[in-house]
Scaffold this active site. Structure first.
Site, PDB file in Angstrom:
ATOM      1  CE  LYS A  28     -48.622  25.955  31.581  1.00  0.00           C
ATOM      2  NZ  LYS A  28     -49.767  25.405  30.820  1.00  0.00           N
ATOM      3  CE  LYS A  86     -58.279  22.789  38.932  1.00  0.00           C
ATOM      4  NZ  LYS A  86     -58.973  24.070  38.986  1.00  0.00           N
ATOM      5  CG  ASP A  87     -52.683  24.598  33.111  1.00  0.00           C
ATOM      6  OD1 ASP A  87     -52.419  25.180  32.054  1.00  0.00           O
ATOM      7  OD2 ASP A  87     -53.393  25.080  34.012  1.00  0.00           O
ATOM      8  CB  VAL A  88     -51.454  18.338  30.546  1.00  0.00           C
ATOM      9  CG1 VAL A  88     -50.606  17.075  30.481  1.00  0.00           C
ATOM     10  CG2 VAL A  88     -52.898  18.022  30.193  1.00  0.00           C
TER      11      VAL A  88
END
Length: 349
Positions: A28, A86-88
């Protein structure tokens, strides 16, 4: 009260199925390196009182987008639905629903939000509820790789054939594992959490932590991919759980990744269910003794005992290693974490 570092240490010391990775990399590094596409199990009917919106978002939580949709449409937040959190720090695509029974011809063209794109809008006769989606597709990139790259390729081959421990990812426990300290405050000190959604998240975090602790022990003793006598099994790709009977057919299905062992999602009714697998239940109870505040708190708050698969299988796994970057594509059934796959591949630098 247990210090937050206690929970962080526990989460960071969870057992690895294939040993500590020999490669370090950055996960990420930017949202575009972590792409998630929600795969739905239903299609909008084209008519009804709910607008279903197919939305991409970058660097935003699902909750934040849902609140923005509520404000724009003039409805209560509870009338906005979405299937998964969901992922930030990611580039994600998912569905949202908005209940507007009195404005069936609402014009969405003026809805604007930074880093949000609306791909399509459809009518449907039901609200989008949690867990409605079938799976998530992931397109990931890990950069700045250093270490034994050959071992990385070996691990990718192994994981494609046998999956990884189905740990709940760190995002389930909040920043710095603060959801777990909130859970302890709720259970042990009676600190009320008025926000219903936050309370649900905190309860889920405590339950997920207990699951991870049992799974970590099973990884350590080599039983995360093997059955105890009478153990409940989970059917791959579903949440269906059934009792095993030791037949050869079940062992063959286990090896072919059609079914998986399970670990507890703690709650009421565990005594009745665990009487069918006493050896496994005894091991799990030993783990739970350290966390009686959590087990008693979950039961008090009305959660029912369930089982969850100990293995996560990345489907259609494809990869490419180019220079110091790894690109990965795969899908996971809902409720499983891509970060748990990455954890077995690289240490974060």
């Amino acid at each position: 009260m247990t210090d937050v570092n206690f929970y962080l240490d526990k989460l960071n010391s969870q057992s690895y199925a294939f040993g500590l990775p020999l490669v370090t990399g950055r996960v990420k590094a930017r949202p575009a390196d972590f792409r998630v596409i929600e795969v739905m199990d239903v299609e909008p009917s084209g008519e009804g009182e709910h607008f279903w919106l197919d939305i991409s978002k970058i660097g935003l939580s699902s909750e934040r987008v849902a609140k923005s949709l509520a404000r724009h449409s003039g409805v209560a937040y509870r009338d906005v639905g979405y299937s998964g959190m969901k992922d930030v720090n990611a580039d994600t695509r998912q569905w949202f629903s908005v209940w507007m029974p009195k404005q069936l011809g609402f014009d969405w063209s003026e809805f604007e939000m930074n880093e949000v794109t609306v791909h399509s809008i459809h009518k449907h006769n039901r609200k989008l509820k949690r867990g409605t989606h079938k799976a998530n597709e992931f397109r990931l990139k890990v950069v700045d790789l250093t270490g034994d790259i050959e071992s990385l390729e070996e691990r990718l081959s192994i994981i494609a054939g046998c999956g990884v421990p189905n740990y709940f990812g760190e995002q389930r426990f909040g920043y710095g594992a603060n959801n777990l300290t909130k859970a302890q405050g709720l259970f042990d000190q009676g600190r009320k959490i008025k926000d219903r959604q936050l309370r649900s998240v905190v309860l889920s975090s405590a339950r997920s932590f207990l699951f991870n602790e049992v799974l970590s022990l099973r990884v350590k003793n080599g039983t995360w991919n093997a059955f105890y006598d009478g153990e409940p099994a989970s059917l791959n790709g579903t949440n269906s759980v059934f009792q095993t009977d030791g037949e050869l057919d079940n062992e063959q299905r286990l090896k072919s990744l059609d079914i998986h062992p399970t670990a507890p999602m703690w709650g009421r009714g565990h005594e009745k269910q665990t009487e069918h697998y006493s050896e496994l239940a005894e091991m799990e109870s030993e783990v739970m003794k350290e966390y009686e505040v959590f087990t008693q708190g979950l039961e008090k708050h009305g959660l029912d005992y369930q089982r969850r698969a100990t293995r996560s299988v990345p489907n259609a796994l494809q990869y490419r290693i180019e220079g110091d970057a790894l690109e990965l594509c795969f899908s996971l059934q809902k409720g499983q974490f891509a970060t748990s796959v990455l954890r077995e591949l690289v240490r974060q630098g």
